[in-house]
Motif scaffolding. Structure first.
Motif, PDB file in Angstrom:
ATOM      1  N   PHE C 118     -12.425  -3.859   8.149  1.00  0.00           N
ATOM      2  CA  PHE C 118     -13.049  -3.878   9.473  1.00  0.00           C
ATOM      3  C   PHE C 118     -13.321  -5.281   9.988  1.00  0.00           C
ATOM      4  N   ILE C 132      -8.177  -0.478   3.558  1.00  0.00           N
ATOM      5  CA  ILE C 132      -8.548   0.800   2.967  1.00  0.00           C
ATOM      6  C   ILE C 132      -8.350   1.968   3.927  1.00  0.00           C
ATOM      7  N   PHE C 133      -8.732   1.807   5.193  1.00  0.00           N
ATOM      8  CA  PHE C 133      -8.601   2.926   6.120  1.00  0.00           C
ATOM      9  C   PHE C 133      -7.397   2.775   7.034  1.00  0.00           C
ATOM     10  N   LEU C 134      -7.197   1.577   7.509  1.00  0.00           N
ATOM     11  CA  LEU C 134      -6.119   1.374   8.480  1.00  0.00           C
ATOM     12  C   LEU C 134      -4.822   1.065   7.751  1.00  0.00           C
ATOM     13  N   ARG C 135      -3.729   1.210   8.500  1.00  0.00           N
ATOM     14  CA  ARG C 135      -2.440   0.924   7.899  1.00  0.00           C
ATOM     15  C   ARG C 135      -2.280  -0.574   7.664  1.00  0.00           C
ATOM     16  N   VAL C 224      -5.882   6.953  -1.328  1.00  0.00           N
ATOM     17  CA  VAL C 224      -5.536   6.313  -0.063  1.00  0.00           C
ATOM     18  C   VAL C 224      -6.350   7.015   1.012  1.00  0.00           C
ATOM     19  N   PHE C 225      -7.193   6.266   1.704  1.00  0.00           N
ATOM     20  CA  PHE C 225      -8.051   6.871   2.719  1.00  0.00           C
ATOM     21  C   PHE C 225      -7.469   6.637   4.108  1.00  0.00           C
ATOM     22  N   GLY C 226      -8.214   7.078   5.091  1.00  0.00           N
ATOM     23  CA  GLY C 226      -7.927   6.672   6.463  1.00  0.00           C
ATOM     24  C   GLY C 226      -7.111   7.640   7.275  1.00  0.00           C
TER      25      GLY C 226
END
Lengths: 204, 354, 550
Positions: C118, C132-135, C224-226
């Motif tokens: 972020f 972690i969340f975004l590509r 893998v999150f997001g």
């Protein structure tokens, strides 16, 4: 053939809210008349297809819980023969897009849709799947799944009640019932011809 | 009743054509009728399971398509037949297509050899039990092929589990049937059924027969790949197991075969332990026996089979799934030793009886 | 005793020449240290302090005054009501770097990746600095104030991100004064990697687990999150406080009422708004009803993951009764949208008390049935026996709060630790178990339903008369400062951090999701177990994916 013939065993024609859409759809499909023999075969096939719609188990967020509620004891979509939820997209007929689709998920959803065997249908459940819903101002949300895959039925709500989902399912049944086995409707034809849908960028 | 019908067909055909042609037509007729019976029974069975499962879960189950939802599975069949067959990228196409046929062929062949009613048996081998065991385990080849040829990791794991499971439980299945063979002294199904005229084997064979019956139900249930033994298609980890990549009618074959295997296992249990199509006779109660005789033999057969199927469904919808190591431990460390001892017991029993 | 420990800590911290101590508006002690000294102070607090700060509650990335920074919320297992905020900043916006504390607290590993995603702050000595969340191909860091939100910069991708089995993890190491940028492989070369998710029937959402298998044994898990990251925290920065409320319901939709309660409490404390007893009672009852509903669903899902679909349907059946009660009073089923700043949205329905009182014996009866059907089933017991061990120390270090932590014997129930709303007025037991095995995590939920029923029983007849909501100003503006509130939701400790600049919209909002750390716990307990148990172990932790991704 009269449009009122679109009968499904679960609900009266008058009880549906917007029949004009379906009527236009039917008249478009039946342009130039329908052969009686072909018509009968069509009816037979559509009877089978509309009464046997197996959903893919797919849920991203909140609406998935309401989708489970539809499958559980109170609402029980098994009554209409929808309870055979398939885990493999190859064997499913309809994908319920339950919940927000975000940028990272969008290609995955598209892949899932492509993995399904024809005939396949898409239901967008809840505000997020229809337009981005409460997350419209987010940087990472797709503003409606119809930007990625063609949608047959939209069910608004956040999340929609199980009854609303059942109503949407009935609408899909009716839509399948008027399809022409030998002629693809225009929207699907375009997809079939171009091979893929163009992805547009939503604006926040 | 059935033998007179077949004789009439035979003489009718012989009147119009040569012997070979008549035979050919008869084979064709038998084949078609078996296949139709197979499909119809499978559809009924699927509906029954969906209904029973719904009642277990406080639901209603299919009830809108046709009266009481009777045509639900017919609609399913129409849909599945007309569904697209997807060509899987980088799969072994020949084996991929072959696998579903092997599964269904194995299942139909087993189905064909069952004695459905008095005189209603397609072929009566003198090694009928042996045939049933041999041909029903053909399915595992299909499952392994399906898992291998799909070029997917899920199907691969599912097929490997299935292979381990089916081959292990085949042993217990065979052993428990062997108990009855020891008791009856024959492998011919018609004779086995005939010998149960006065008393079913489950009563004749005392404790060993009851043990064999229970073990057969467990092992047979495991052979049908259904819960709590549904590891090969464990939906929670392997999506749909070995048939993940199949669509349309090819998946339909697996789906039908799964249900019909359940029927076959129940039917073999009914034939070997519960007297097949023989009515319930209790020695000494002549009036009771005569009343029982009035019920047609096919009803007896289907009733007993239905009872065994109901047991299987009850278990299926009540129990959670076993893990692969627990599953194999159950077979090799518990069922197998019991089976071996049980056969000895049975042999002893038969020897003592003279 | 309690005070002295805090005083010792405070004394040590004030003795440091570089540290700035302040009391925040919400009463919490806040320590600001330069980034060079952060690790040293953190290490002291973690290992050497009188009462060890062994629980890293949350990491909040910040971007204020043109400086990027991190707030570490620390807590202790011995005195769980003690909280401390540790702050650090870096003025470098181009290549911001801070020292990692992931070797001190296990939970920091995933939090630091989140801050990197972020804010772009890279953590030195953290072995895995992937987004972690975004590509990986995402442009910019969305929670920075200078983020370019033009959708043309980040269009909807057409192709799936190709995640290779030989993916590499970038990291920066600083050893003996030598700075190195290197990469390492996620999996080993010959690993058999199986993907579970993002679309997977039993993944409870769109979590993506990449699992390296050795036969049926799990060697390594890489989550893998997001796939459902909706950017709620960024959205909140543009919303007014009442508008923010509806987003909290959609974080962890199964404990939406409680999440909303947390944000309401946070705002009320900041505004020093007096909330009527009636509202407190109603909120508490709603929280507990939500907890029961959530646990019933969690129980059902866990049973389903073990192959017992009937149990799942039974759970859903009982849950419907609670949904009916919600619907009557609040209007919504799953999303009650009920609590507001200052009280609740509307008064309870005349039928409310009667229906709740009817519900209590029903659920008790059904609990017995659930135990009969599933808990005492030999196959179920066999499946759950002896697997998925999570020690108390590990649970604290991982920050696995809630029922999952309590199953390991960690006293972490905020309803007991710092009672809010009406929890101080009722008798109930915090269910604690000691073994930390799967069966404990399973049965603790059913036991908590029992306790929730007890709480409701005591409150339902004694709802005091009065206003259901306090009068608030038309435009709610929080005073300047940082505010923090945590409540116990169905999965663990849910935290809200608000930085306010005195406007009608917050400057920075951070939600602490209990589910995020639970996935870390899954990594710990599922390694070396069988793949058939993976899903069931995940279900025993009962995480909700949209809450992880926010």
């Amino acid at each position: 053939m009269e449009v009122k013939d679109i009968r499904i065993p679960n609900m009266r024609y008058e009880d549906f809210n917007d029949n004009e859409y379906l009527e236009n759809y039917v008249s478009e499909l039946r342009e130039g008349g329908v052969n009686i023999f072909v018509g009968k075969i069509n009816d037979f096939i559509n009877w089978g297809r509309s009464n046997s719609v197996w959903p893919l188990t797919f849920a991203t967020s909140c609406c998935g819980i309401e989708f489970m509620c539809v499958g559980a004891a109170r609402s029980d979509f098994a009554r209409f023969g929808w309870e055979v939820t398939r885990n493999s997209p190859r064997q499913a007929d309809v994908i319920f897009v339950c919940g927000t689709i975000v940028h990272k998920m969008a290609p995955v959803l598209k892949r899932l849709y492509e993995q399904m065997a024809e005939p396949k249908y898409v239901m967008a459940i809840g505000g997020c799947a229809i337009s981005g819903g409460p997350f419209k101002s987010s940087y990472h949300t797709v503003m409606g799944v119809d930007k990625i895959i063609p949608v047959d039925v939209y069910i608004p709500g956040c999340p929609p009640r199980p009854e609303a989902i059942l109503y949407g399912m009935m609408q899909l049944s009716r839509k399948i019932k008027v399809q022409n086995f030998f002629k693809l409707p225009d929207e699907r034809k375009k997809v079939a011809e171009s091979g893929e849908l163009k992805v547009e960028n939503g604006k926040p | 009743m059935f033998s007179s019908l077949t004789q009439w067909i035979d003489s009718f055909l012989l009147r119009y054509m040569g012997e070979n042609w008549a035979l050919f037509v008869e084979f064709l007729l038998i084949g078609v009728s078996i296949m139709v019976a197979y499909a119809v029974l499978a559809l009924i069975l699927i509906l029954v399971e969906r209904k029973i499962c719904a009642y277990f879960q406080c639901r209603l189950g299919p009830n809108r398509v046709g009266p009481w939802g009777l045509f639900q599975t017919a609609a399913d069949m129409i849909k599945i037949v007309l569904k697209e067959l997807i060509r899987i990228n980088r799969a072994d196409h020949f084996l991929f297509r072959l696998a579903s046929f092997i599964v269904i062929v194995g299942s139909v062949c087993t189905f064909g050899a069952l004695p459905f009613a008095k005189g209603l048996q397609v072929i009566d081998f003198n090694i009928g039990v042996f045939y049933l065991l041999a041909i029903s385990s053909l399915g595992v080849v299909g499952i392994l092929l399906a898992g291998w040829s799909s070029n997917s990791k899920y199907t691969m794991i599912g097929a490997m589990r299935s292979g381990a499971q089916l081959i292990s439980y085949e042993l217990s299945c065979g052993m428990s049937l062997l108990c009855i063979v020891v008791l009856s002294g024959t492998m011919q199904l018609s004779e086995i059924v005939e010998m149960q005229r006065d008393s079913w084997f489950i009563f004749q064979g005392h404790v060993p027969a009851v043990i064999a019956f229970i073990i057969y139900l467990i092992a047979g249930h495991a052979e049908t790949n259904r819960g709590p033994f549904d590891l090969p298609e464990a939906e929670s980890e392997l999506t749909a197991g070995y048939h993940t990549e199949y669509s349309g009618i090819q998946f339909g074959f697996f789906y039908l075969a799964e249900y019909m295997n359940m029927f076959i296992i129940a039917a073999i249990a009914a034939t070997m332990f519960l007297g097949g199509w023989q009515p319930l006779h209790i020695s000494g109660w002549d009036t009771f026996n005569q009343v029982m005789d009035c019920i047609p033999s096919a009803i007896w057969f289907l009733g007993k089979t239905g009872f065994c199927i109901f047991l299987a469904l009850w278990v299926r919808w009540s129990f959670p799934r076993l893990r692969i190591d627990q599953l194999l431990r159950l077979e090799w460390k518990i069922l197998m030793p019991i089976c071996l001892v049980n056969i000895l017991l049975m042999a002893l029993l038969v020897a003592l009886r003279g | 005793m309690k005070k002295t420990n805090m005083e010792i800590t405070e004394k040590y911290l004030s003795s440091l020449s570089f540290a700035t101590l302040e009391r925040r508006a919400d009463g919490m002690l806040s320590v600001t240290v330069p980034k060079e000294n952060l690790y040293e102070v953190a290490k002291f607090l973690r290992h050497e302090c009188a009462e060890k700060y062994n629980f890293l509650f949350d990491l909040v990335g910040t971007d204020s005054d043109n400086k990027l920074g991190v707030i570490y919320y620390l807590s202790q297992s011995a005195q769980p009501e003690q909280m401390l905020a540790l702050k650090t900043f870096t003025a470098d916006r181009e290549k911001p770097e801070l020292f990692s504390v992931q070797d001190l607290w296990d939970s920091a590993s995933v939090y630091e990746r989140e801050v990197y995603d972020f804010f772009g702050i890279r953590f030195i000595n953290h072995p895995d600095m992937r987004r972690i969340f975004l590509r990986a191909d995402w442009n910019g860091f969305p929670l920075r104030k200078d983020y370019n939100a033009d959708p043309a910069v980040n269009p909807v991708p057409e192709k799936s991100e190709l995640i290779s089995d030989m993916e590499r993890m970038p990291s920066i190491t600083l050893k003996m004064g030598e700075r190195k940028e290197e990469t390492s492989y996620v999996f080993e070369k010959d690993d058999y990697v199986v993907n579970f998710g993002p679309q997977h029937p039993a993944m409870h959402g769109v979590l993506h687990l990449r699992v390296a298998l050795d036969g049926e044994i799990i060697k390594k898990i890489d989550p893998v999150f997001g796939y459902i990251h909706r950017g709620i925290e960024k959205m909140c920065e543009a919303y007014t406080y009442p508008q923010m409320l509806h987003l909290t319901d959609r974080l962890d939709y199964l404990s939406g009422t409680m999440n909303r309660h947390a944000l309401c409490l946070c705002c009320e404390n900041a505004l020093q708004l007096e909330v009527s007893e009636r509202a407190h009672y109603i909120r508490t009852i709603f929280d507990e009803l939500t907890r029961i509903a959530s646990h019933l669903l969690g129980w059902g899902c866990m049973c389903m993951d073990m192959g017992s679909i009937t149990a799942f349907v039974y759970g859903m059946r009982d849950r419907e009764k609670i949904m009916d009660i919600f619907e009557e009073t609040a209007g919504g089923r799953l999303m009650a949208n009920y609590a507001t700043i200052g009280g609740v949205a509307r008064d309870i329905h005349p039928n409310f008390q009667r229906r709740v009182k009817e519900l209590i014996p029903y659920i008790r009866k059904m609990l017995k049935e659930h135990h009969m059907l599933f808990s005492n089933n030999p196959i179920a017991r066999g499946r759950m026996a002896g697997i998925g061990f999570l020690s108390k120390e590990k649970a604290i270090s991982l920050g696995a709060t809630g029922p999952s932590g309590r199953a390991s014997g960690w006293h972490n129930d905020l309803r007991k630790i710092s009672p809010y709303a009406a929890y101080g007025k009722v008798n109930f037991d915090e269910v604690l178990r000691s073994e930390g095995l799967t069966y404990d995590r399973y049965v603790i939920r059913l036991d908590e339903i029992e306790q929730s029923l007890r709480i409701i029983e005591q409150l339902i007849d004694n709802i005091p008369e009065g206003a259901y909501a306090a009068k608030t100003k038309a435009v709610i503006k929080l005073p300047e400062g940082e505010f923090f509130q945590r409540v116990e939701n169905a999965r663990g400790q849910f935290g809200v951090h608000i930085t306010s600049k005195g406007d009608k919209t917050p400057y920075r909002v951070k939600f602490r999701s209990p589910s995020l750390t639970l996935v870390g716990a899954l990594k710990a307990i599922a390694t070396e177990s069988k793949v058939a148990d993976l899903i069931m172990l995940g279900a025993s932790l009962d995480y909700v994916i949209p809450c992880i991704d926010r």
